[in-house]
Design an enzyme around this catalytic site. Structure first.
Site, short mmCIF file in Angstrom:
data_model
loop_
_atom_site.label_atom_id
_atom_site.label_comp_id
_atom_site.label_asym_id
_atom_site.label_seq_id
_atom_site.Cartn_x
_atom_site.Cartn_y
_atom_site.Cartn_z
N ALA A 7 38.94 39.95 33.37
CA ALA A 7 38.42 39.57 34.72
C ALA A 7 39.65 39.03 35.24
O ALA A 7 40.64 38.82 34.24
CB ALA A 7 37.34 38.38 34.19
N GLU A 45 39.49 37.11 31.91
CA GLU A 45 39.99 38.33 31.71
C GLU A 45 40.03 38.59 30.16
O GLU A 45 39.84 37.56 29.39
CB GLU A 45 41.40 38.46 32.36
CG GLU A 45 41.46 38.37 33.62
CD GLU A 45 42.78 39.06 34.44
OE1 GLU A 45 42.89 40.30 34.06
OE2 GLU A 45 43.47 38.32 35.11
#
Length: 340
Positions: A15, A160
């Site tokens: 992400a 992420e």
């Protein structure tokens, strides 16, 4: 992010929070377990607050933010990245203190010039607060230190890599942001993640559903439409496709209407050559995204990064240049046109 090389994103579907006016409260959402209802009116980013490109002051020969402001008209920046110092304590890149250093000086200069900042937590590399903090309460406390240090109006969780892929951590981030929203009325929270060309993958959709179930009043869910590992059409078209998929995921999870769902999504692109061989985001692609953003009044149009918004000369694309022939700040000037 992955210093000192460019930031790898979506090959593992890893992400960037821009601000609304602090007086605009997030749209009310149902409590966990309740049936979501479409709000009568949803807040949206407006004016200069809708466009806050990322600048990473830790590498890539960063330009002076005030020089960027003077050259492009952009007023807001998303400054990256806050990481763990090894424990549940936030620092710039996990090493530089929040107060008293060059980062705080840069923030003061932006504000003195009439602008403001969003702080981004996370990125691809480094130790993540979501993993190092053992509970949602502790994680919210770490986020609060950053908010208090700079009196933030807006906050970005760039989720992420391992932080994104761990279901326990995803829930912890959602619950921590819920605490942040309760303790900081009016603060804008954005959650940024990777995407496929058709929208968030199963993990991304799970994160959105967790947010809706928890009653998280996120001002926008944001995708990074690049590092696709293959796509059809132009990168501009693929970005629009990814945003449509995001809109549908947010609409489904929160039971929003189409118009409200659009106002709760955002995009953070990448300028020039990306981390994927053969993948390039052109100025025309940025203009395609701009047209889409203007048509649907999405909440955020950002990109990675100002550091790269210049040509490379004899070298290849990297932390400090885009890898394409361009004039300085050409991509930033496109994004600066967006007014929400």
């Amino acid at each position: 992010m992955r210093p000192p090389t460019t930031r790898l994103r979506n090959s593992v579907i890893g992400a960037c929070a821009i601000g609304l006016l602090s007086s605009l409260a997030p749209a009310a959402l149902p409590a966990a377990g309740a049936t979501p209802q479409t709000p009568a009116a949803a807040p949206k980013a407006s004016g200069a607050l809708a466009a806050a490109p990322y600048e990473y002051l830790g590498w890539g020969s960063p330009q002076k933010p005030t020089d960027v402001m003077a050259a492009t008209g952009v007023k807001w920046f998303t400054l990256a990245f806050i990481l763990s110092d090894g424990g549940c304590n936030p620092k710039w890149d996990g090493s530089r203190a929040l107060k008293g250093g060059s980062d705080e000086s840069a923030i003061k200069s932006i504000r003195a010039a009439g602008g403001d900042i969003v702080v981004s937590v996370g990125g691809w590399s480094g130790a993540k607060l979501g993993e190092k903090c053992s509970s949602a309460t502790a994680l919210a406390g770490a986020y609060q230190k950053v908010i208090d240090a700079y009196r933030l109006k807006a906050f970005d969780i760039d989720i992420e890599n391992t932080e994104f892929g761990n279901a326990t951590v995803r829930q912890r981030v959602v619950d921590a942001l819920k605490i942040v929203e309760q303790k900081n009325p009016g603060i804008v929270t954005y959650i940024t993640m990777g995407t496929t060309p058709s929208g968030p993958d199963a993990i991304g959709k799970d994160l959105i559903k967790r947010g809706a179930k928890a009653g998280l009043a996120a001002d926008a869910w944001v995708v990074m439409p690049f590092d696709f590992g293959g796509h059809s059409g132009t990168m501009g078209q693929a970005s629009v496709s990814a945003l449509e998929g995001l809109k549908n995921a947010v609409k489904s999870a929160y039971a929003y209407s189409d118009s409200v769902a659009y106002r709760h999504i955002g995009v953070s692109s990448m300028n020039g050559k990306t981390d994927e061989a053969g993948e390039t985001v052109t100025l025309n692609d940025f203009k395609t995204i701009l047209t889409y953003a203007q048509q649907h009044h999405i909440a955020r149009y950002a990109f990675w990064s100002v550091n790269r918004d210049r040509s490379c000369g004899s070298g290849g694309a990297g932390d400090a240049c885009s890898g394409v022939s361009q004039s300085p700040y050409a991509y930033t000037k496109v994004v600066a046109q967006y007014g929400g």
